[in-house]
Design an enzyme around this catalytic site. Sequence first.
Site: not given
Length: 333
Positions: A50, A264, A290
Amino acid sequence: MLQLGRFPRVRLGHLPTPLEPMTRLSIRLGGPNLWIKRDDCTGLATGGNKTRKLEYLVADALKQGADTLITVGALQSNHARQTAAAAAKLGLKCILVLEERVSQPTDAYRHNGNVLLDRLLGASLKYVPRDSSMTAAAELSAEEVRKSGGRPYVIPGGGSNAIGALGYVGCALEILQQAAERDIRVDRVVHATGSSGTQAGLVAGFAASQSGVRVLGITVGRPRANQEANVGKLVDATADLLGLKGAIARDSIEANDSYFGEAYGIPTPGMKEAVSLLAETEAVLLDPVYSGKAMSGLIDLVRKQMFAKDENIVFIHTGGQAGLFAYEPAFAA
Ligand SMILES: *Cc1c(COP(=O)(O)O)cnc(C)c1O
């Protein structure tokens, strides 16, 4: 030629991140040449993907005169933590709207990892129940900030809009530059794909430079068709922002949904194997949500001989190690 320099940008990351060979892992798996792009080393309060997006998003916020960054994510959002870090560094206020997305969270999940860092970085945290409208919750916070005389800037989940994706257009160019310096040909890039900005930026950047590099996103919770559609929309918006002429081929958008397991943020055996294997062979720390699941996909595809032996495959380590501490119980022997 792509001229990223014409977009406002605030320097937040330690860039370029290293591109390193994973020699011991490549030998262990007996497959193609595996490389790792260390975007876990972007430096912003434990780093991650990010940071690149925030360099463009925060520049846009400053241009608009904002004094408060607002964003949304899951409780253990790496994006939220990097946004809090960017705000701290630039002297902005930060509000994080965090969704209780994972059912039956442990104490570690609720309080350790990214949540601990969010607090240390001085962000205000707002918790909302699972499946809330995050856009509405962020808008509500923005309205409150406005009412008290502040100037909010709302960053979408994962920082994934065309402005944020510019960060990964830049990463694609960086990889091509590093490949040229090392005199190697990169055949394929593999990474975890969630809110789509990383993949959209990479696809746009590699396509615009006519590099022939293929991108494979391993999804972390969404079915393939859904993910590819989301990435496609963002590729188009990013190409528009860049002023690219001619459409980017749809077959350059490729997602694989076989590795996220139940949902998730829920650990899988493959993720645990990948996290341990990378730690033991390369001293690389992946994350449970992830990069660990994406690497479990890459390992499985290598074992299934999806790649030729002489291919150079670059795994982008998108960060998230702080999340390991939130998942300690999942790794307890
Ligand atoms: C957000 C995130 C991703 C996914 O990137 P998107 O741009 O949201 O698709 C991958 N890895 C980590 C560690 C992340 O925090």
